[in-house]
Scaffold this motif. Sequence first.
Motif, PDB file in Angstrom:
ATOM      1  N   ALA A  24     -93.189 107.504 103.341  1.00 40.81           N
ATOM      2  CA  ALA A  24     -91.895 107.457 103.716  1.00 40.81           C
ATOM      3  C   ALA A  24     -91.392 108.379 102.284  1.00 40.81           C
ATOM      4  CB  ALA A  24     -91.528 106.577 103.609  1.00 40.81           C
ATOM      5  N   ASN A  25     -91.463 108.102 101.158  1.00 39.73           N
ATOM      6  CA  ASN A  25     -91.408 109.048  99.548  1.00 39.73           C
ATOM      7  C   ASN A  25     -91.688 110.766  99.569  1.00 39.73           C
ATOM      8  OD1 ASN A  25     -89.753 106.687  98.641  1.00 39.73           O
ATOM      9  ND2 ASN A  25     -92.036 106.137  97.983  1.00 39.73           N
ATOM     10  N   ASP A  26     -92.815 110.705 100.871  1.00 39.88           N
ATOM     11  CA  ASP A  26     -92.790 111.630 100.238  1.00 39.88           C
ATOM     12  C   ASP A  26     -92.186 112.863 101.613  1.00 39.88           C
ATOM     13  OD1 ASP A  26     -94.934 111.825  99.412  1.00 39.88           O
ATOM     14  OD2 ASP A  26     -96.731 111.592 100.200  1.00 39.88           O
ATOM     15  N   HIS A  27     -91.872 112.237 102.743  1.00 40.79           N
ATOM     16  CA  HIS A  27     -90.915 112.957 103.758  1.00 40.79           C
ATOM     17  C   HIS A  27     -89.790 112.533 103.797  1.00 40.79           C
ATOM     18  CE1 HIS A  27     -95.331 113.220 106.078  1.00 40.79           C
ATOM     19  NE2 HIS A  27     -94.433 113.435 107.398  1.00 40.79           N
ATOM     20  N   ILE A  28     -89.390 111.971 102.668  1.00 43.16           N
ATOM     21  CA  ILE A  28     -87.936 111.454 102.072  1.00 43.16           C
ATOM     22  C   ILE A  28     -87.492 112.891 101.029  1.00 43.16           C
ATOM     23  CG2 ILE A  28     -86.047 110.660 100.061  1.00 43.16           C
ATOM     24  CD1 ILE A  28     -87.364 108.179 100.839  1.00 43.16           C
ATOM     25  N   THR A  29     -88.250 113.319 100.444  1.00 50.10           N
ATOM     26  CA  THR A  29     -88.196 114.969  99.480  1.00 50.10           C
ATOM     27  C   THR A  29     -88.966 115.583 100.781  1.00 50.10           C
ATOM     28  OG1 THR A  29     -90.192 113.268  98.071  1.00 50.10           O
ATOM     29  CG2 THR A  29     -89.275 116.032  97.714  1.00 50.10           C
ATOM     30  N   LEU A  30     -89.405 115.613 101.502  1.00 47.42           N
ATOM     31  CA  LEU A  30     -89.670 116.984 102.234  1.00 47.42           C
ATOM     32  C   LEU A  30     -87.979 116.819 103.527  1.00 47.42           C
ATOM     33  CD1 LEU A  30     -90.925 118.899 103.936  1.00 47.42           C
ATOM     34  CD2 LEU A  30     -91.491 116.969 105.849  1.00 47.42           C
ATOM     35  N   VAL A  31     -87.558 116.455 103.968  1.00 48.46           N
ATOM     36  CA  VAL A  31     -86.624 116.467 104.479  1.00 48.46           C
ATOM     37  C   VAL A  31     -84.770 116.235 103.895  1.00 48.46           C
ATOM     38  CG1 VAL A  31     -87.069 115.175 106.526  1.00 48.46           C
ATOM     39  CG2 VAL A  31     -85.618 114.267 104.551  1.00 48.46           C
ATOM     40  N   ALA A  56     -83.178 111.808 105.759  1.00 50.10           N
ATOM     41  CA  ALA A  56     -83.204 110.900 104.415  1.00 50.10           C
ATOM     42  C   ALA A  56     -82.746 109.991 104.363  1.00 50.10           C
ATOM     43  CB  ALA A  56     -82.798 112.133 103.614  1.00 50.10           C
ATOM     44  N   LYS A  57     -81.296 109.608 104.716  1.00 51.20           N
ATOM     45  CA  LYS A  57     -80.324 107.935 104.351  1.00 51.20           C
ATOM     46  C   LYS A  57     -81.582 107.052 105.255  1.00 51.20           C
ATOM     47  CE  LYS A  57     -76.303 106.367 104.308  1.00 51.20           C
ATOM     48  NZ  LYS A  57     -76.427 104.606 105.070  1.00 51.20           N
ATOM     49  N   ASN A  58     -81.837 107.119 106.541  1.00 47.47           N
ATOM     50  CA  ASN A  58     -82.949 106.324 107.069  1.00 47.47           C
ATOM     51  C   ASN A  58     -83.740 105.560 106.445  1.00 47.47           C
ATOM     52  OD1 ASN A  58     -81.095 105.707 108.897  1.00 47.47           O
ATOM     53  ND2 ASN A  58     -81.332 107.436 110.431  1.00 47.47           N
ATOM     54  N   PHE A  59     -84.589 107.317 106.058  1.00 51.85           N
ATOM     55  CA  PHE A  59     -85.970 106.748 105.252  1.00 51.85           C
ATOM     56  C   PHE A  59     -85.474 105.731 104.169  1.00 51.85           C
ATOM     57  CE2 PHE A  59     -88.478 109.810 106.896  1.00 51.85           C
ATOM     58  CZ  PHE A  59     -89.365 109.415 107.256  1.00 51.85           C
ATOM     59  N   SER A  60     -84.491 105.806 102.985  1.00 51.26           N
ATOM     60  CA  SER A  60     -83.666 105.309 102.151  1.00 51.26           C
ATOM     61  C   SER A  60     -83.339 103.913 102.878  1.00 51.26           C
ATOM     62  CB  SER A  60     -83.258 106.232 101.279  1.00 51.26           C
ATOM     63  OG  SER A  60     -82.851 107.448 100.958  1.00 51.26           O
ATOM     64  N   ASP A  61     -82.982 104.016 103.155  1.00 48.33           N
ATOM     65  CA  ASP A  61     -82.497 102.958 104.219  1.00 48.33           C
ATOM     66  C   ASP A  61     -83.940 101.795 103.886  1.00 48.33           C
ATOM     67  OD1 ASP A  61     -79.822 102.708 104.014  1.00 48.33           O
ATOM     68  OD2 ASP A  61     -79.878 103.684 106.049  1.00 48.33           O
ATOM     69  N   LEU A  62     -84.553 102.446 104.852  1.00 44.19           N
ATOM     70  CA  LEU A  62     -86.454 101.741 105.361  1.00 44.19           C
ATOM     71  C   LEU A  62     -87.042 101.453 104.488  1.00 44.19           C
ATOM     72  CD1 LEU A  62     -87.633 100.881 107.707  1.00 44.19           C
ATOM     73  CD2 LEU A  62     -88.843 102.952 107.571  1.00 44.19           C
ATOM     74  N   THR A  63     -86.952 101.572 103.545  1.00 45.15           N
ATOM     75  CA  THR A  63     -88.157 101.621 102.352  1.00 45.15           C
ATOM     76  C   THR A  63     -87.341 100.464 100.999  1.00 45.15           C
ATOM     77  OG1 THR A  63     -87.176 103.234 100.858  1.00 45.15           O
ATOM     78  CG2 THR A  63     -88.687 103.793 101.739  1.00 45.15           C
ATOM     79  N   SER A  64     -85.473 100.824 101.267  1.00 47.79           N
ATOM     80  CA  SER A  64     -85.562  99.498 100.519  1.00 47.79           C
ATOM     81  C   SER A  64     -84.989  98.458 101.092  1.00 47.79           C
ATOM     82  CB  SER A  64     -83.762 100.093  99.488  1.00 47.79           C
ATOM     83  OG  SER A  64     -83.018 100.307 101.018  1.00 47.79           O
ATOM     84  N   LYS A  65     -85.713  97.375 102.225  1.00 48.73           N
ATOM     85  CA  LYS A  65     -85.607  96.590 103.268  1.00 48.73           C
ATOM     86  C   LYS A  65     -85.778  95.440 101.923  1.00 48.73           C
ATOM     87  CE  LYS A  65     -86.114  97.767 107.828  1.00 48.73           C
ATOM     88  NZ  LYS A  65     -86.744  97.220 109.134  1.00 48.73           N
ATOM     89  N   PRO A  66     -85.095  94.351 102.542  1.00 48.47           N
ATOM     90  CA  PRO A  66     -85.725  92.849 101.520  1.00 48.47           C
ATOM     91  C   PRO A  66     -87.022  93.205 101.633  1.00 48.47           C
ATOM     92  CG  PRO A  66     -83.929  92.672 102.697  1.00 48.47           C
ATOM     93  CD  PRO A  66     -84.544  94.486 103.151  1.00 48.47           C
ATOM     94  N   SER A  67     -87.857  92.050 100.450  1.00 49.19           N
ATOM     95  CA  SER A  67     -89.270  91.978 100.139  1.00 49.19           C
ATOM     96  C   SER A  67     -89.733  92.294 101.307  1.00 49.19           C
ATOM     97  CB  SER A  67     -89.396  90.995  99.283  1.00 49.19           C
ATOM     98  OG  SER A  67     -90.458  90.748  99.143  1.00 49.19           O
ATOM     99  N   LEU A  68     -90.976  92.294 101.856  1.00 52.41           N
ATOM    100  CA  LEU A  68     -91.920  91.970 103.011  1.00 52.41           C
ATOM    101  C   LEU A  68     -92.591  90.849 103.023  1.00 52.41           C
ATOM    102  CD1 LEU A  68     -92.862  95.591 103.529  1.00 52.41           C
ATOM    103  CD2 LEU A  68     -90.933  94.392 105.331  1.00 52.41           C
ATOM    104  N   PHE A  69     -92.818  90.113 101.501  1.00 52.45           N
ATOM    105  CA  PHE A  69     -93.625  88.997 101.383  1.00 52.45           C
ATOM    106  C   PHE A  69     -92.639  88.091 101.261  1.00 52.45           C
ATOM    107  CE2 PHE A  69     -94.136  92.443  97.825  1.00 52.45           C
ATOM    108  CZ  PHE A  69     -95.945  92.925  98.047  1.00 52.45           C
TER     109      PHE A  69
END
Length: 491
Positions: A24-31, A56-69
Amino acid sequence: MHRTFLALNSDPLKTRLDLIYKQANDHITLVKTYAAYARKLKLENSKQLKMFDDLAKNFSDLTSKPSLFETDGNLDEDVLRQFEKEVKDRVKFARLMVAESKENYDNQLKIQKLKDTIFSVSESLGKAKKNGALASSISAKSIPKSLHCLAMRLVEERISHPEKYKEELPKAEFEDPSLYHYAVFSDNVIAVSVVVRSVVKNAEEPWKHVFHVVTDRMNVAAMKVWFRMRPVEGGAHLEVKAVEDYSFLNSSYAPVLRQIESAKKQRFNFEKTTENVTKYGSNMKLKNPESMSMLNHLRFYLPEMYPKLHKILLLDDDVVVQKDLTGLWKIDLAGKVNGAVETCFGSFHRFSQYLNFTHPLIKERFNPKACAWAYGMNIFDLDTWRREKCTETYEEWQNLNEDRTLWKLDALPPGLITFYSLTKSLDKSWHVLGLGYNPSISMDEINNAAVIHYNGNMKPWLDIAMNQYKNLWTKYVDNDMEFVQMCNFGV
C-alpha cells in the motif's frame, strides 16, 4: 538456531499484514509521484491529477484504519482478508491509472525536455548569430588581399610610366545633356569596372553613355590607370575624379563633412566592435565609419556636381546591369525627383524602421507607415531637384541630426526624408535586391531584372559571396587585364 526460533514463534498473519502495508505504501508513493509530475507539467486542473490525489488519500485512509488486532493481540484472519482485498482493489485501480497515464506523462515529459533543449539551443543560436554578424562584418569591411594588390599594381604602373598617364582635357560629352549620364561613387576599382562593363555590354548604343566616376584621394590614381589601360568599350565616355576635385564640398558648406570630421576625432566607438555587435546585432553599419564616408553622401549634391545635366542615373558599385537602361530616361516621373524601386512589404521596410518616431520633429512631419525605397539604381530629375531645393532640405535635416537622435548613420534615412513625397515608384523588374544576403531569390526574377544588386555583406568580390549568384558578377570581370591575373582574384 536463534533466527529459526524467531521464525517459528512469529505470527504468519502479522508478516502478511506487513507485506500488505508495504504494498500500500509503495503505491501511495507511486500515485503521489505521478501527481507531482502532473503539477510540474502544469496539469493542476486535469481530471487525472484529481484522481491521483484522491487515490493517494484513499490509500492513506486505508493504512490508518483502527488496529486490526483483537483484544488478545492476535489478528483476525477475516478482517485481514477483507483489508487485503481493499488494498488489492486500490492497487489494481492505481496500476490501471498509471498504465493509462504513463504514455501521456512520458510524452509531456518529452515535450518539457524538448522545450528546455529548444531554449538552450536558442540561446546558443543567439550567440552564434552575434558572432556571425561580427565575422561577416569584418569580412565585408576588410580590404581583400586581391583588391589591395590590384590598387598597388595600378599605382606602381603610374609611378613607373608617368608619361602614359598625363591628365587629359575634359570632353564635351561630359556635359552634354542629350547623352545618358551615370554617376558611380566608389573606392573599389574592380567593382566600378564591372558596373561600367555591364552597362556598356548591354547598351544598344554604348557611344551615347557617359560615366562619372568619383573616388577618394587614395584611390583616384589607381582608378585612372585602370581606365587608361582598359578603355571603356563601344565608344562610351568616362571621367574619373576625386571628391577633393569638387572644391565646394568643404565642412563649412556640407554639414555631413563637418560631422565626418567630428566622428573621426571621436572614432565613434568603432574600435569596440565586439561590444557593438552585442548591442546592434547584424546592423553593423550603425557604428561603421564607412557609413559616414563622403562618397556615401555625394548623391545629395548631384545637381551641384553636374550643373548642366537634366537627368542622371545613380548606380552603386555592387550592382550588375543586365539590360539596356535607356528606358529609364523615358519614364515620366510626374514631377517627382527620384525614380526608385520600393522595398516595403507588410510591415517591413517602412519609415518607422529607419527614423526615430519618438522624436517630435520626425513624428510631426512623416508617416511611419510610408513605404521605403532602395538606393542602388535611382534615376534623378536634376531640374526638378533644383526647383524643389532638395539639397537644402538634406542639409537642413543633416544639421538637425548633428547628435544622431533623428536617425542612425547611413545615407538611406536622410534620403527618405529629402525625397519624401518626391519619389516615383518604379517597376520592381528594374532593380532586384538582396543578392548579398538572401539565398532564396528566384532565378526567374533575377534573369528578368534590368539591374541586380548585391546589397548586404556577401559582396561578389569576397570569398563569402554566395556561389549561386557570383557568376552573374564574375562574367563581367576583365580577366584579360594583366593585373587581375597577377593578383589572383580567383574569379
